[in-house]
Design a protein around this motif. Structure first.
Motif, PDB file in Angstrom:
ATOM      1  N   LEU A  61      48.393 -18.940   6.210  1.00  0.00           N
ATOM      2  CA  LEU A  61      49.852 -18.987   6.141  1.00  0.00           C
ATOM      3  C   LEU A  61      50.469 -17.660   6.579  1.00  0.00           C
ATOM      4  N   VAL A  62      49.827 -16.546   6.195  1.00  0.00           N
ATOM      5  CA  VAL A  62      50.331 -15.232   6.599  1.00  0.00           C
ATOM      6  C   VAL A  62      50.241 -15.074   8.125  1.00  0.00           C
ATOM      7  N   LEU A  63      49.122 -15.492   8.704  1.00  0.00           N
ATOM      8  CA  LEU A  63      48.959 -15.396  10.161  1.00  0.00           C
ATOM      9  C   LEU A  63      49.974 -16.272  10.891  1.00  0.00           C
ATOM     10  N   LEU A  64      50.183 -17.492  10.399  1.00  0.00           N
ATOM     11  CA  LEU A  64      51.160 -18.382  11.040  1.00  0.00           C
ATOM     12  C   LEU A  64      52.575 -17.826  10.918  1.00  0.00           C
ATOM     13  N   ALA A  65      52.904 -17.290   9.731  1.00  0.00           N
ATOM     14  CA  ALA A  65      54.230 -16.700   9.544  1.00  0.00           C
ATOM     15  C   ALA A  65      54.418 -15.477  10.442  1.00  0.00           C
ATOM     16  N   GLY A  66      53.371 -14.655  10.563  1.00  0.00           N
ATOM     17  CA  GLY A  66      53.459 -13.496  11.448  1.00  0.00           C
ATOM     18  C   GLY A  66      53.635 -13.887  12.901  1.00  0.00           C
ATOM     19  N   ALA A  67      52.870 -14.894  13.346  1.00  0.00           N
ATOM     20  CA  ALA A  67      53.007 -15.369  14.728  1.00  0.00           C
ATOM     21  C   ALA A  67      54.397 -15.926  14.980  1.00  0.00           C
ATOM     22  N   LEU A  68      54.923 -16.699  14.017  1.00  0.00           N
ATOM     23  CA  LEU A  68      56.270 -17.256  14.169  1.00  0.00           C
ATOM     24  C   LEU A  68      57.317 -16.155  14.219  1.00  0.00           C
ATOM     25  N   GLY A  69      57.157 -15.124  13.365  1.00  0.00           N
ATOM     26  CA  GLY A  69      58.102 -14.016  13.380  1.00  0.00           C
ATOM     27  C   GLY A  69      58.092 -13.265  14.697  1.00  0.00           C
ATOM     28  N   VAL A  70      56.906 -13.043  15.252  1.00  0.00           N
ATOM     29  CA  VAL A  70      56.807 -12.361  16.547  1.00  0.00           C
ATOM     30  C   VAL A  70      57.490 -13.172  17.637  1.00  0.00           C
ATOM     31  N   ILE A  71      57.288 -14.493  17.632  1.00  0.00           N
ATOM     32  CA  ILE A  71      57.891 -15.347  18.664  1.00  0.00           C
ATOM     33  C   ILE A  71      59.407 -15.357  18.540  1.00  0.00           C
ATOM     34  N   LEU A  72      59.917 -15.430  17.305  1.00  0.00           N
ATOM     35  CA  LEU A  72      61.363 -15.539  17.103  1.00  0.00           C
ATOM     36  C   LEU A  72      62.085 -14.223  17.393  1.00  0.00           C
ATOM     37  N   TYR A  73      61.513 -13.099  16.972  1.00  0.00           N
ATOM     38  CA  TYR A  73      62.220 -11.823  17.057  1.00  0.00           C
ATOM     39  C   TYR A  73      61.821 -10.989  18.274  1.00  0.00           C
ATOM     40  N   LEU A  74      60.616 -11.185  18.772  1.00  0.00           N
ATOM     41  CA  LEU A  74      60.165 -10.408  19.925  1.00  0.00           C
ATOM     42  C   LEU A  74      59.803 -11.296  21.111  1.00  0.00           C
ATOM     43  N   GLY A  75      60.121 -12.585  21.005  1.00  0.00           N
ATOM     44  CA  GLY A  75      59.718 -13.528  22.049  1.00  0.00           C
ATOM     45  C   GLY A  75      60.265 -13.191  23.412  1.00  0.00           C
ATOM     46  N   GLN A  76      61.547 -12.798  23.479  1.00  0.00           N
ATOM     47  CA  GLN A  76      62.145 -12.504  24.782  1.00  0.00           C
ATOM     48  C   GLN A  76      61.523 -11.263  25.411  1.00  0.00           C
ATOM     49  N   ALA A  77      61.298 -10.217  24.601  1.00  0.00           N
ATOM     50  CA  ALA A  77      60.715  -8.993  25.132  1.00  0.00           C
ATOM     51  C   ALA A  77      59.259  -9.194  25.555  1.00  0.00           C
ATOM     52  N   LEU A  78      58.534 -10.059  24.841  1.00  0.00           N
ATOM     53  CA  LEU A  78      57.116 -10.271  25.113  1.00  0.00           C
ATOM     54  C   LEU A  78      56.857 -11.483  26.004  1.00  0.00           C
ATOM     55  N   THR A  79      57.903 -12.032  26.601  1.00  0.00           N
ATOM     56  CA  THR A  79      57.729 -13.210  27.457  1.00  0.00           C
ATOM     57  C   THR A  79      56.716 -12.976  28.576  1.00  0.00           C
ATOM     58  N   PRO A  80      56.740 -11.824  29.295  1.00  0.00           N
ATOM     59  CA  PRO A  80      55.699 -11.612  30.325  1.00  0.00           C
ATOM     60  C   PRO A  80      54.285 -11.635  29.756  1.00  0.00           C
ATOM     61  N   VAL A  81      54.121 -11.119  28.531  1.00  0.00           N
ATOM     62  CA  VAL A  81      52.796 -11.128  27.912  1.00  0.00           C
ATOM     63  C   VAL A  81      52.358 -12.559  27.611  1.00  0.00           C
ATOM     64  N   PHE A  82      53.275 -13.361  27.032  1.00  0.00           N
ATOM     65  CA  PHE A  82      52.941 -14.748  26.707  1.00  0.00           C
ATOM     66  C   PHE A  82      52.605 -15.537  27.964  1.00  0.00           C
ATOM     67  N   ILE A  83      53.400 -15.349  29.024  1.00  0.00           N
ATOM     68  CA  ILE A  83      53.140 -16.053  30.282  1.00  0.00           C
ATOM     69  C   ILE A  83      51.779 -15.642  30.851  1.00  0.00           C
ATOM     70  N   SER A  84      51.471 -14.365  30.769  1.00  0.00           N
ATOM     71  CA  SER A  84      50.191 -13.880  31.291  1.00  0.00           C
ATOM     72  C   SER A  84      49.022 -14.449  30.500  1.00  0.00           C
ATOM     73  N   ILE A  85      49.161 -14.525  29.176  1.00  0.00           N
ATOM     74  CA  ILE A  85      48.101 -15.103  28.343  1.00  0.00           C
ATOM     75  C   ILE A  85      47.879 -16.562  28.710  1.00  0.00           C
ATOM     76  N   ILE A  86      48.965 -17.301  28.905  1.00  0.00           N
ATOM     77  CA  ILE A  86      48.848 -18.716  29.258  1.00  0.00           C
ATOM     78  C   ILE A  86      48.157 -18.879  30.610  1.00  0.00           C
ATOM     79  N   LEU A  87      48.572 -18.082  31.590  1.00  0.00           N
ATOM     80  CA  LEU A  87      47.964 -18.183  32.923  1.00  0.00           C
ATOM     81  C   LEU A  87      46.488 -17.801  32.884  1.00  0.00           C
TER      82      LEU A  87
END
Length: 361
Positions: free
Chosen positions: A22-48
């Protein structure tokens, strides 16, 4: 009531691995909600990188060294990226501009057709209803025009962001492909030694998400390419734009195909009217959709998790409303994650015994 609730809490939330998950899921959700826009290139790169990992594994199984495998796959990725940026996207943008310029003529043609309805079907349509429909359509088109103007004014900022993505994403993809295993081991080293539940969830999800995401990208490419080729042979305008729309429509199961049918039919009608060419177009489009649903999807997703259609639709609506395009793209993997967590969730033996005793009585 309180005793029953406390017993339920003790049975399902007393395990330390549950708290960790639950802590890991909450942390991941918090990162996506609050830092998602700034980390978008990182997320796209991980997916690719995740999409291309299968190619590296295949090359390594055929005795190609790791670094050589990474270089071959990365070269393929750069070629595909350049083709997208230099050929596909400019063609789609040009056709989009042409379509927007021809919208007034299409509206005029639509008015002429709609105004004939009260004369042919006076019991069903009235002239007032048709006038309201035309006025509503004109208003929406004006809003669309204002949106395009606003976008063009802010295109400089978008161009700068695109240039940053074009440079940054390939660099990140290369390092994720090259050092992905080391990065995963480094992150796992921070977890407790006892992580059987996390291991079960990861094992169940890893292969299923890989199959789904890679299969979905292959489906988009195949459906879009076949649609573009078929529409080009039939001679319909905006074939590239419609091919991209039909290809992307497979992201939304059951709904995307129905939504994209409207622009295909409207463009075909405005170009040809109720002629044989229009019906050939709709026949070709119907065959493509049938082959996609009955041949391509079972072939690509034979190893993917089996979810009920209602679960898929709910997942698309919920995650799409929260995260937009990426929520729609990952709706089924996220639903699969929830299912894997529920399957791995520890259950108290006492609780199970109580249930069995109740069933025996």
């Amino acid at each position: 009531m309180r005793k029953i609730f406390n017993k339920w809490i003790d049975n399902y939330f007393s395990n330390e691995e549950v708290i960790l998950l639950l802590v890991l899921l909450a942390g991941a959700l918090g990162v996506i909600l609050y830092l998602g826009q700034a980390l978008t290139p990182v997320f796209i790169s991980i997916i690719l990188a995740f999409l291309m990992q299968g190619m590296i594994i295949w090359l390594k199984e055929h005795h190609v060294p790791h670094l050589a495998s990474v270089m071959l796959v990365f070269t393929f990725f750069i070629g595909a990226l350049l083709s997208l940026l230099l050929f596909i996207m400019p063609l789609a943008w040009k056709q989009s501009v042409n379509l927007f310029n021809e919208l007034p003529g299409m509206v005029t043609q639509a008015k002429e057709v709609l105004l004939l309805l009260p004369q042919q079907y006076p019991d069903v349509f009235s002239e007032q209803q048709i006038t309201q429909i035309i006025d509503l359509t004109t208003t929406e088109l004006r809003k669309l025009g204002q949106m395009v103007v606003t976008y063009s004014l802010s295109s400089i900022t978008g161009l700068v962001a695109l240039l940053i993505y074009v440079v940054l994403v390939p660099i990140l993809v290369f390092f994720f492909l090259k050092d992905g295993s080391n990065l995963v081991r480094w992150w796992v080293s921070f977890l407790p030694q006892k992580k059987a539940m996390l291991t079960q969830v990861w094992t169940e999800m890893d292969q299923q998400i890989a199959n789904y995401v890679r299969g979905k990208v292959i489906e988009i490419v195949i459906v879009g390419s076949v649609t573009y080729a078929a529409f080009t042979l039939l001679g319909i305008n905006y074939a590239a734009l419609l091919g991209i729309m039909v290809g992307l429509s497979v992201l939304i199961p059951y709904i995307g195909a129905a939504l994209v049918t409207l622009p295909v039919a409207l463009i075909g009608f405005f170009q040809w009217g109720w002629t044989n060419e229009f019906w050939y177009l709709m026949l070709a489009y119907g065959i493509i959709q049938a082959l996609d649903g009955n041949v391509l999807v079972p072939l690509l997703f034979s190893e993917a998790v089996n979810l009920h259609p209602v679960s898929i639709i709910i997942a698309v609506l919920v995650f799409g409303s929260v995260w937009g395009f990426w929520g729609v793209f990952f709706a089924i993997p996220l639903a699969t994650l929830i299912k894997a967590i529920l399957n791995a969730w520890p259950k108290s033996h006492a609780f199970v015994q109580d249930d069995r005793s109740a069933e025996t009585k």
